[in-house]
Write an enzyme that holds these catalytic residues in place. Sequence first.
Site, PDB file in Angstrom:
ATOM      1  N   HIS A  79     -36.187 108.252 101.439  1.00  0.00           N
ATOM      2  CA  HIS A  79     -37.573 108.077 101.876  1.00  0.00           C
ATOM      3  C   HIS A  79     -37.712 106.811 102.719  1.00  0.00           C
ATOM      4  O   HIS A  79     -37.416 105.728 102.244  1.00  0.00           O
ATOM      5  CB  HIS A  79     -38.513 107.975 100.671  1.00  0.00           C
ATOM      6  CG  HIS A  79     -38.789 109.295 100.029  1.00  0.00           C
ATOM      7  ND1 HIS A  79     -39.884 109.523  99.244  1.00  0.00           N
ATOM      8  CD2 HIS A  79     -38.140 110.466 100.084  1.00  0.00           C
ATOM      9  CE1 HIS A  79     -39.887 110.781  98.832  1.00  0.00           C
ATOM     10  NE2 HIS A  79     -38.817 111.365  99.322  1.00  0.00           N
TER      11      HIS A  79
ATOM     12  N   TYR B 182     -49.569 106.901  96.842  1.00  0.00           N
ATOM     13  CA  TYR B 182     -50.227 106.025  95.871  1.00  0.00           C
ATOM     14  C   TYR B 182     -51.727 106.076  96.150  1.00  0.00           C
ATOM     15  O   TYR B 182     -52.163 105.707  97.235  1.00  0.00           O
ATOM     16  CB  TYR B 182     -49.731 104.585  96.027  1.00  0.00           C
ATOM     17  CG  TYR B 182     -48.311 104.363  95.568  1.00  0.00           C
ATOM     18  CD1 TYR B 182     -47.227 104.662  96.379  1.00  0.00           C
ATOM     19  CD2 TYR B 182     -48.054 103.825  94.302  1.00  0.00           C
ATOM     20  CE1 TYR B 182     -45.929 104.449  95.955  1.00  0.00           C
ATOM     21  CE2 TYR B 182     -46.755 103.609  93.862  1.00  0.00           C
ATOM     22  CZ  TYR B 182     -45.697 103.922  94.695  1.00  0.00           C
ATOM     23  OH  TYR B 182     -44.413 103.715  94.271  1.00  0.00           O
TER      24      TYR B 182
ATOM     25  N   PRO C  40     -44.775 100.258  86.140  1.00  0.00           N
ATOM     26  CA  PRO C  40     -43.956 101.076  87.045  1.00  0.00           C
ATOM     27  C   PRO C  40     -44.477 101.185  88.481  1.00  0.00           C
ATOM     28  O   PRO C  40     -43.817 101.774  89.325  1.00  0.00           O
ATOM     29  CB  PRO C  40     -43.943 102.456  86.367  1.00  0.00           C
ATOM     30  CG  PRO C  40     -45.109 102.455  85.455  1.00  0.00           C
ATOM     31  CD  PRO C  40     -45.377 101.050  85.064  1.00  0.00           C
TER      32      PRO C  40
ATOM     33  N   LYS D 286     -39.790  99.145  89.998  1.00  0.00           N
ATOM     34  CA  LYS D 286     -38.784  98.086  89.915  1.00  0.00           C
ATOM     35  C   LYS D 286     -37.992  98.043  88.605  1.00  0.00           C
ATOM     36  O   LYS D 286     -36.960  97.358  88.540  1.00  0.00           O
ATOM     37  CB  LYS D 286     -39.459  96.702  90.118  1.00  0.00           C
ATOM     38  CG  LYS D 286     -39.988  96.486  91.505  1.00  0.00           C
ATOM     39  CD  LYS D 286     -38.860  96.280  92.509  1.00  0.00           C
ATOM     40  CE  LYS D 286     -39.318  96.381  93.929  1.00  0.00           C
ATOM     41  NZ  LYS D 286     -38.697  97.453  94.708  1.00  0.00           N
TER      42      LYS D 286
ATOM     43  N   TYR E 117     -40.756  96.625  98.448  1.00  0.00           N
ATOM     44  CA  TYR E 117     -40.594  97.975  97.909  1.00  0.00           C
ATOM     45  C   TYR E 117     -39.159  98.456  98.063  1.00  0.00           C
ATOM     46  O   TYR E 117     -38.578  99.047  97.139  1.00  0.00           O
ATOM     47  CB  TYR E 117     -41.573  98.935  98.609  1.00  0.00           C
ATOM     48  CG  TYR E 117     -41.753 100.241  97.874  1.00  0.00           C
ATOM     49  CD1 TYR E 117     -42.737 100.391  96.909  1.00  0.00           C
ATOM     50  CD2 TYR E 117     -40.916 101.329  98.137  1.00  0.00           C
ATOM     51  CE1 TYR E 117     -42.892 101.582  96.214  1.00  0.00           C
ATOM     52  CE2 TYR E 117     -41.067 102.529  97.449  1.00  0.00           C
ATOM     53  CZ  TYR E 117     -42.061 102.645  96.487  1.00  0.00           C
ATOM     54  OH  TYR E 117     -42.209 103.823  95.793  1.00  0.00           O
TER      55      TYR E 117
HETATM   56  C1  LIG Z   1     -42.033 105.821  79.540  1.00  0.00           C
HETATM   57  C2  LIG Z   1     -41.401 105.004  80.630  1.00  0.00           C
HETATM   58  C3  LIG Z   1     -41.592 105.346  81.975  1.00  0.00           C
HETATM   59  C4  LIG Z   1     -40.982 104.579  82.997  1.00  0.00           C
HETATM   60  N1  LIG Z   1     -41.195 104.906  84.322  1.00  0.00           N
HETATM   61  C5  LIG Z   1     -40.605 104.163  85.292  1.00  0.00           C
HETATM   62  C6  LIG Z   1     -40.779 104.448  86.663  1.00  0.00           C
HETATM   63  O1  LIG Z   1     -41.467 105.389  87.030  1.00  0.00           O
HETATM   64  N2  LIG Z   1     -40.141 103.634  87.582  1.00  0.00           N
HETATM   65  C7  LIG Z   1     -39.343 102.560  87.206  1.00  0.00           C
HETATM   66  O2  LIG Z   1     -38.726 101.863  88.031  1.00  0.00           O
HETATM   67  N3  LIG Z   1     -39.178 102.279  85.917  1.00  0.00           N
HETATM   68  C8  LIG Z   1     -39.778 103.040  84.975  1.00  0.00           C
HETATM   69  N4  LIG Z   1     -39.591 102.745  83.677  1.00  0.00           N
HETATM   70  C9  LIG Z   1     -38.730 101.634  83.408  1.00  0.00           C
HETATM   71  C10 LIG Z   1     -37.274 102.048  83.454  1.00  0.00           C
HETATM   72  O3  LIG Z   1     -37.114 103.319  82.896  1.00  0.00           O
HETATM   73  C11 LIG Z   1     -36.496 100.985  82.695  1.00  0.00           C
HETATM   74  O4  LIG Z   1     -36.675  99.762  83.383  1.00  0.00           O
HETATM   75  C12 LIG Z   1     -35.019 101.300  82.536  1.00  0.00           C
HETATM   76  O5  LIG Z   1     -34.851 102.372  81.642  1.00  0.00           O
HETATM   77  C13 LIG Z   1     -34.269 100.064  82.013  1.00  0.00           C
HETATM   78  O6  LIG Z   1     -32.977 100.427  81.654  1.00  0.00           O
HETATM   79  P1  LIG Z   1     -32.264  99.711  80.411  1.00  0.00           P
HETATM   80  O7  LIG Z   1     -30.916 100.314  80.344  1.00  0.00           O
HETATM   81  O8  LIG Z   1     -32.419  98.252  80.549  1.00  0.00           O
HETATM   82  O9  LIG Z   1     -33.137 100.103  79.131  1.00  0.00           O
HETATM   83  P2  LIG Z   1     -33.360 101.524  78.436  1.00  0.00           P
HETATM   84  O10 LIG Z   1     -33.351 102.620  79.444  1.00  0.00           O
HETATM   85  O11 LIG Z   1     -34.573 101.363  77.583  1.00  0.00           O
HETATM   86  O12 LIG Z   1     -32.077 101.709  77.536  1.00  0.00           O
HETATM   87  C14 LIG Z   1     -31.893 100.985  76.347  1.00  0.00           C
HETATM   88  C15 LIG Z   1     -31.043 101.806  75.402  1.00  0.00           C
HETATM   89  O13 LIG Z   1     -30.804 101.045  74.219  1.00  0.00           O
HETATM   90  C16 LIG Z   1     -30.985 101.889  73.102  1.00  0.00           C
HETATM   91  N5  LIG Z   1     -31.334 101.044  71.946  1.00  0.00           N
HETATM   92  C17 LIG Z   1     -32.523 100.477  71.658  1.00  0.00           C
HETATM   93  N6  LIG Z   1     -32.440  99.778  70.514  1.00  0.00           N
HETATM   94  C18 LIG Z   1     -31.183  99.912  70.068  1.00  0.00           C
HETATM   95  C19 LIG Z   1     -30.489  99.426  68.926  1.00  0.00           C
HETATM   96  N7  LIG Z   1     -31.114  98.664  68.014  1.00  0.00           N
HETATM   97  N8  LIG Z   1     -29.183  99.755  68.766  1.00  0.00           N
HETATM   98  C20 LIG Z   1     -28.544 100.525  69.684  1.00  0.00           C
HETATM   99  N9  LIG Z   1     -29.155 101.025  70.787  1.00  0.00           N
HETATM  100  C21 LIG Z   1     -30.458 100.711  70.975  1.00  0.00           C
HETATM  101  C22 LIG Z   1     -32.090 102.840  73.500  1.00  0.00           C
HETATM  102  O14 LIG Z   1     -32.080 104.040  72.735  1.00  0.00           O
HETATM  103  C23 LIG Z   1     -31.738 103.088  74.964  1.00  0.00           C
HETATM  104  O15 LIG Z   1     -30.876 104.193  75.139  1.00  0.00           O
HETATM  105  C24 LIG Z   1     -40.185 103.476  82.653  1.00  0.00           C
HETATM  106  C25 LIG Z   1     -39.992 103.150  81.291  1.00  0.00           C
HETATM  107  C26 LIG Z   1     -40.593 103.894  80.282  1.00  0.00           C
HETATM  108  C27 LIG Z   1     -40.383 103.494  78.828  1.00  0.00           C
END
Ligand SMILES: Cc1cc2nc3c(=O)[nH]c(=O)nc-3n(C[C@H](O)[C@H](O)[C@H](O)COP(=O)(O)OP(=O)(O)OC[C@H]3O[C@@H](n4cnc5c(N)ncnc54)[C@H](O)[C@@H]3O)c2cc1C
Length: 391
Positions: free
Chosen positions: A72, A201, A293, A297, A385
Site C-alpha cells: 500500500h 480512516y 492500534p 505500530k 506511518y
Molecule cells: C486485541 C488486539 C488487537 C490488536 N490490533 C492491532 C492492530 O490492528 N495493529 C497493530 O499494529 N497492533 C495491534 N495489536 C498489537 C499487536 O498485536 C501486538 O503489539 C503484538 O502482538 C506484540 O507482539 P508480542 O510478541 O510482543 O506480544 P504477544 O503477541 O502478546 O505475544 C506474547 C505471547 O506470550 C504469551 N504469554 C503471556 N504470558 C505468558 C506466560 N506467563 N508464560 C508463557 N507465555 C506467556 C502469550 O500467550 C503470547 O503468545 C493488537 C493487540 C491486541 C491484544
Amino acid sequence: MRTQVGIIGAGPAGLLLSQLLHLKGIDSVVLERQSRAYVLSRIRAGVLEQGTVDLLKTAQVGERLDREALLHGGIELAFNGKRRHIDMKGLTGGSVVTVYGQTEVTKDLMDARNALGGQLVYEAEDVTPHDFDGDKPRLTYRKDGIEHEVFCDYIAGCDGFHGISRRSVPQTALKTFERAYPFGWFGLLCETPPVHDELIYNNHERGFALCTMRSPTRSRYYIQCATDENVDDWSDDRFWDELRSRLPGDIAERLVTGPSIEKSIAPLRSFVAEPMRFGRMFLAGDAAHIVPPTGAKGLNLAASDIYFLSRALTAVFETGSNDLIDSYSAQCLRRIWKAQRFSWWMTSLLHRFPESSPYEQRLQQAELDYVTSSPAAATALAENYVGLPYE
Ligand SMILES: Cc1cc2nc3c(=O)[nH]c(=O)nc-3n(C[C@H](O)[C@H](O)[C@H](O)COP(=O)(O)OP(=O)(O)OC[C@H]3O[C@@H](n4cnc5c(N)ncnc54)[C@H](O)[C@@H]3O)c2cc1C
C-alpha cells in the site's frame, strides 16, 4: 535443560527472536502458556513497516509474504463526508507499507522454527524467571503436571502486556507511563472483498471507523465503541449498520457485507515500562509497551525491539562485547517514544472523545483539513506511518 537464551512467549516477538538467534548459531527455548492453535487464532495487527518486512526476510520467512502480501502506497482520511488521499509513497520518496496479517506472520515463524528443529514448548504452565540479577538465570515451568527447569545465559521476556516477565521485576526498579483511552475498538473479520484498495480512516460524529483488510478476499472493519460494550450484544447486522452510518456515502454504498468470522473488542491503551533490561533479562514487544492500534505500530515496535535484541545478543555470544546489550534499552526506547507519540496523535485526531467540547471538535476538523492539504503536515504523517528508521 540448558540453552543460551530462554524466551518467554511465542508471539511474533519471541518467535522472531528465536529464529534470528538460530540463524546466528545461538540456541534458545521458547516457553508459551497457550496452545499453538490458540496463538494462531488471535486476530490482531495487519500493517507491516518496511523495516519489519526486511527483518522477516532476514529471518528467512519472507517467501509467502512476498507472494501473498498487499503493498500500500497510501491511506485515506475521511471526515465531514469527504475522502482525502495521503500519498505516502510520493511523500516519503518511495516507501510503502505491507498488508499481511499478524496471524500469517506468526504461522510463518512457527513453521520455520519447526522446520529447523526449534525448541518450542506450548501449554507451559507457571513459567517463572529466576535469578536474572545474577550470572545464572533460569526459568521454571510445568508441563503435563511435571516441573521443568531451563538454565540459560539470558532471558527474553516476550510475553506480552499481561505476561510474567515485567511483573517479576521489583516494582522499585521499574518506571511506568500509562494512558487509558475512554473507548475501545470493536473489530469484525469477514470473507468479503475490501470496500477499497487502501485503508480508510474515518472521523465521524458517531465515532471513529476503520476499513482495512487482510487479503483481496478478506476484510477487517473496526468501529470505536464504549469500553463497557459487550460483543454478544452486537449481531452482524447491527455492526454493519453502525459501520455504514460512519462511512462517506459512496463507500457505504459499495460496502460488501457477509457473516463475521470473528468479532472482538480491544481496549485502547498507551503504556511504556522503563528500562527494558534488568540484569540478564530483557523485555521486548508488548511486554514493555502498548500503543493504541490507530497508528498500526504495536507489531512493528515488537519487531524493531527484536532487531536490537537479536543484534545485541549475537554480539555478546560472538565477540563477548556487552556494548549493545548495555545500550539495548535506551536504543529501543528512543524509537518507542516516537511511535507512542504518533499513535497517541493519530488516536486523538480520529476519535470522538466523550469529554471533548464543540471547540475541541472544531480544532480536530481543522487539523484533519491541515494534514490533508499541507504537504509538510502530510509528510510528517506519512513518514511516521511507513515507519521511522531503526537507527
Ligand atoms: C486485541 C488486539 C488487537 C490488536 N490490533 C492491532 C492492530 O490492528 N495493529 C497493530 O499494529 N497492533 C495491534 N495489536 C498489537 C499487536 O498485536 C501486538 O503489539 C503484538 O502482538 C506484540 O507482539 P508480542 O510478541 O510482543 O506480544 P504477544 O503477541 O502478546 O505475544 C506474547 C505471547 O506470550 C504469551 N504469554 C503471556 N504470558 C505468558 C506466560 N506467563 N508464560 C508463557 N507465555 C506467556 C502469550 O500467550 C503470547 O503468545 C493488537 C493487540 C491486541 C491484544
